[in-house]
Design a protein around this motif. Structure first.
Motif, short mmCIF file in Angstrom:
data_model
loop_
_atom_site.label_atom_id
_atom_site.label_comp_id
_atom_site.label_asym_id
_atom_site.label_seq_id
_atom_site.Cartn_x
_atom_site.Cartn_y
_atom_site.Cartn_z
N GLU A 52 0.56 1.16 6.03
CA GLU A 52 -0.62 1.06 5.19
C GLU A 52 -1.91 1.11 6.00
O GLU A 52 -3.00 1.27 5.44
N GLY A 53 -1.80 0.97 7.34
CA GLY A 53 -2.98 1.00 8.19
C GLY A 53 -3.63 -0.35 8.40
O GLY A 53 -4.72 -0.43 8.98
N TYR A 54 -2.95 -1.43 7.98
CA TYR A 54 -3.51 -2.77 8.11
C TYR A 54 -3.09 -3.47 9.39
O TYR A 54 -3.61 -4.55 9.70
N ARG A 55 -2.14 -2.90 10.13
CA ARG A 55 -1.67 -3.53 11.35
C ARG A 55 -1.44 -2.45 12.41
O ARG A 55 -0.94 -1.36 12.09
N ARG A 56 -1.79 -2.73 13.64
CA ARG A 56 -1.61 -1.79 14.73
C ARG A 56 -0.19 -1.88 15.30
O ARG A 56 0.36 -2.96 15.41
N ARG A 57 0.37 -0.75 15.63
CA ARG A 57 1.70 -0.74 16.24
C ARG A 57 1.58 -0.87 17.76
O ARG A 57 0.54 -0.55 18.35
N GLU A 63 3.36 8.79 10.85
CA GLU A 63 2.52 9.68 10.06
C GLU A 63 2.67 9.33 8.59
O GLU A 63 3.79 9.18 8.10
N VAL A 64 1.57 9.19 7.90
CA VAL A 64 1.54 8.96 6.46
C VAL A 64 0.74 10.09 5.84
O VAL A 64 -0.46 10.23 6.13
N LEU A 76 -7.68 9.38 3.84
CA LEU A 76 -6.29 8.96 3.70
C LEU A 76 -6.17 7.85 2.67
O LEU A 76 -5.27 7.87 1.82
N LYS A 77 -7.06 6.88 2.72
CA LYS A 77 -6.99 5.75 1.78
C LYS A 77 -7.12 6.22 0.33
O LYS A 77 -6.53 5.61 -0.57
N ALA A 78 -7.86 7.29 0.10
CA ALA A 78 -8.01 7.81 -1.26
C ALA A 78 -6.73 8.43 -1.78
O ALA A 78 -6.56 8.58 -2.99
#
Length: 299
Positions: A52-57, A63-64, A76-78
């Protein structure tokens, strides 16, 4: 070739040297409903938050919709919808007012009234969200998640707290989204929900992928061997066998009569899931014990 909505390769997330996600890999095809299962603390939520992009790996490739979520921006969020386990939206605004506000955040939103109808809240459109029942508020959460016409929808424990009737109605809503071609990543503790909705299922335990595949044949042939259960001398007994009918015939001949409370059960998704989790936990416990023993021997 089928396009992938999500691509994950060797994903890792560590905290203080401890890996909570350890080498996880999977794909989700466009239009697929993919259920990600696992016990609390298994790394499931961390994996989803990275997507979801809320946490860094800490390592690996993600890829999303063709974009790295760690660097993806508003574009991307849209294209992504997120329904959290608890959104906490219960203010003084009405259902329609809330959806109109959220629709303004997206370049090509769905029609507000169409979304209200899709989630079954037409009769509550002018009702304040704070006055809705828990199940109705959950429908508002879903409406907010799909108002932006997402290509990919994250559903985190979507029916927690629902009564059986509300859960069935919610499943019907998800099936309509599937028909529209929406890709869905579902996390749930309800194994029957995964069995009803998912095209494929994956189980994460102890930070690792334990099994992945379609429901038919999930867990492999060994995990799906039938179980014969019966009562003998007042004790419940069971036996796994590839030939349950031959086994029960021989059992009846040995006992001289039909066994008491006889049943033949093919392992369900829940049975297979619990077996995978128990196996992963046992392996983790054994590894930890070996590490402690090795440390003690080195003193």
């Amino acid at each position: 070739m089928q396009t992938q909505a999500v691509r994950v390769r060797n994903l890792r997330k560590t905290y203080g040297g401890r890996a909570v996600v350890d080498g996880v890999s999977f794909d989700i095809a466009q239009g697929e409903t993919f259920a990600l299962l696992g016990p609390n603390g298994a790394g499931k939520s961390t994996t989803v938050e990275i997507l979801e992009g809320y946490r860094r790996r800490s390592g690996g490739e993600v890829e999303v919709l063709g974009v790295d979520p760690a660097t993806g921006g508003l574009d991307l969020k849209a294209r992504v919808g997120i329904v959290l386990q608890s959104a906490g939206i219960s203010g003084p605004v009405t259902v329609r007012e809330q959806l109109r506000q959220f629709a303004g955040f997206y370049p090509d939103p769905r029609d507000v009234d169409e979304v209200i109808a899709a989630v079954g809240l037409e009769a509550q459109a002018k009702t304040r969200i704070s006055k809705l029942s828990g199940g109705q508020q959950r429908r508002v959460d879903v409406a907010l998640g799909i108002i932006g016409r997402p290509e990919l929808l994250f559903l985190d424990e979507p029916t927690t707290g629902f009564d059986p009737h509300a859960r069935r109605e919610f499943w019907d809503l998800i099936r309509r989204l599937q028909t529209d071609g929406t890709t869905i990543l579902l996390t749930t503790h309800y194994l029957d929900e995964a069995a009803q909705l998912a095209d494929r299922v994956a189980v994460i335990a102890a930070g690792r992928m334990q099994a992945i595949g379609p429901l038919a044949g999930f867990g492999g042939a060994e995990a799906r061997v039938p179980v014969v259960r019966w009562v003998e001398a007042g004790m419940l007994r069971e036996e796994r066998t590839d030939d349950p009918f031959g086994f029960t015939t021989a059992l009846a001949a040995r006992l001289g009569a039909a066994p008491e409370e006889l049943e033949i059960v093919r392992p369900s998704l829940e049975d297979i899931y619990l077996g995978l989790v128990a196996e992963a936990e046992a392996e983790t416990s054994a590894t930890a014990s070996d590490a402690v023993a090795a440390k003690g021997a080195g003193r």
